[in-house]
Design a protein around this motif. Structure first.
Motif, short mmCIF file in Angstrom:
data_model
loop_
_atom_site.label_atom_id
_atom_site.label_comp_id
_atom_site.label_asym_id
_atom_site.label_seq_id
_atom_site.Cartn_x
_atom_site.Cartn_y
_atom_site.Cartn_z
N GLU A 1 0.82 -0.95 -0.14
CA GLU A 1 0.14 0.20 0.10
C GLU A 1 0.73 1.08 0.17
N LEU A 2 2.08 1.10 0.62
CA LEU A 2 2.93 2.31 0.90
C LEU A 2 3.35 2.62 -0.70
N ALA A 3 3.84 1.40 -1.35
CA ALA A 3 4.44 1.24 -2.81
C ALA A 3 3.44 2.10 -3.77
N PHE A 4 2.28 1.67 -3.53
CA PHE A 4 1.00 2.26 -4.42
C PHE A 4 1.15 3.98 -4.18
N GLU A 5 0.87 4.10 -2.90
CA GLU A 5 1.01 5.82 -2.31
C GLU A 5 2.04 6.46 -2.77
N TYR A 6 3.26 5.67 -2.73
CA TYR A 6 4.31 6.47 -3.14
C TYR A 6 4.49 6.93 -4.74
N LEU A 7 4.03 5.88 -5.51
CA LEU A 7 4.21 6.14 -6.81
C LEU A 7 3.07 7.15 -7.33
N LYS A 8 1.89 7.02 -6.70
CA LYS A 8 1.05 8.04 -6.96
C LYS A 8 1.45 9.39 -6.51
N ALA A 9 2.07 9.51 -5.67
CA ALA A 9 2.75 10.96 -5.05
C ALA A 9 3.72 11.34 -6.09
N THR A 10 4.64 10.43 -6.76
CA THR A 10 5.40 10.86 -7.65
C THR A 10 4.74 11.28 -9.00
N LEU A 11 3.72 10.76 -9.45
CA LEU A 11 2.95 11.01 -10.30
C LEU A 11 2.25 12.59 -10.23
N GLU A 12 2.02 12.85 -8.99
CA GLU A 12 1.31 14.20 -8.75
C GLU A 12 2.26 15.20 -9.00
N GLU A 13 3.43 15.05 -8.65
CA GLU A 13 4.52 16.00 -8.93
C GLU A 13 4.63 16.28 -10.66
N GLU A 14 4.22 15.63 -11.57
CA GLU A 14 4.26 16.07 -12.84
C GLU A 14 5.56 16.14 -13.06
N ASP A 15 6.60 15.19 -12.67
CA ASP A 15 8.06 15.54 -13.00
C ASP A 15 8.40 14.03 -13.35
N ALA B 1 14.24 -8.60 -12.36
CA ALA B 1 14.25 -9.73 -13.31
C ALA B 1 12.81 -10.12 -13.33
N GLU B 2 12.07 -10.13 -12.23
CA GLU B 2 10.76 -10.76 -12.35
C GLU B 2 9.64 -9.71 -12.86
N VAL B 3 9.93 -8.35 -12.62
CA VAL B 3 9.17 -7.22 -13.20
C VAL B 3 9.44 -7.07 -14.67
N ALA B 4 10.76 -7.18 -15.19
CA ALA B 4 11.12 -7.37 -16.58
C ALA B 4 10.33 -8.57 -17.35
N GLY B 5 10.17 -9.56 -16.67
CA GLY B 5 9.62 -10.74 -17.34
C GLY B 5 8.06 -10.66 -17.60
N LEU C 1 4.77 5.08 -23.98
CA LEU C 1 3.79 4.87 -23.27
C LEU C 1 3.40 3.26 -22.99
N LYS C 2 3.63 2.54 -23.96
CA LYS C 2 3.68 1.05 -23.93
C LYS C 2 4.48 0.30 -23.09
N THR C 3 5.89 1.04 -22.88
CA THR C 3 6.70 0.46 -22.06
C THR C 3 6.30 0.64 -20.60
N ILE D 1 5.17 -1.82 -17.61
CA ILE D 1 6.02 -1.76 -16.29
C ILE D 1 4.75 -2.02 -15.18
N LEU D 2 3.92 -0.58 -15.46
CA LEU D 2 3.05 -0.63 -14.39
C LEU D 2 2.15 -1.87 -13.95
N ARG D 3 1.63 -2.54 -15.16
CA ARG D 3 0.78 -3.80 -15.14
C ARG D 3 1.53 -4.87 -14.54
N ALA D 4 2.99 -4.93 -14.96
CA ALA D 4 3.85 -6.06 -14.26
C ALA D 4 4.01 -5.72 -12.51
N LEU D 5 3.59 -4.52 -12.33
CA LEU D 5 3.66 -4.23 -10.67
C LEU D 5 2.07 -4.21 -10.14
#
Length: 108
Positions: free
Chosen positions: A24-38, A56-60, A81-83, A87-91
């Protein structure tokens, strides 16, 4: 003489460990980075999540070679956008769009 125990952990390593331990922290962390628009902050956030869950697991799961994953999330990377969505889907995540609420709408 080297110490058997490290007295401290780098900030980066501590963040990666916390993201690994708390989805849940990982989700909120990434959400916060998106809100920075950076773009740089987003790539860093994704890179930390990838490290937390194993490159390796995420790449696979994303259908990417590990080297391409690292390249896309490097400081000079420019993932398509595809990449990014792979990556997001893998996470276990996805991009979404939501309306920005203006001050005038906030009062309604």
């Amino acid at each position: 003489m080297k110490s058997a125990c490290r007295a401290s952990v780098s900030h980066h390593d501590a963040v990666v460990r916390e993201l690994r331990e708390d989805p849940e922290l990982a989700f909120e962390y990434l959400k916060a980075t998106l809100e920075e628009e950076d773009e740089v902050a987003l790539r860093l956030g994704l890179r930390r999540l990838v490290q937390a869950y194993g490159a390796a697991e995420v790449a696979g799961k994303a259908g990417l070679r590990r080297e391409n994953l690292y390249r896309a999330l490097s400081p000079g990377g420019n993932p398509t956008l595809k990449t990014l969505t792979s990556i997001l889907r893998a996470l276990g995540l996805r991009l979404s769009v939501e309306r920005i609420q203006s001050d005038a709408q906030a009062g309604c």
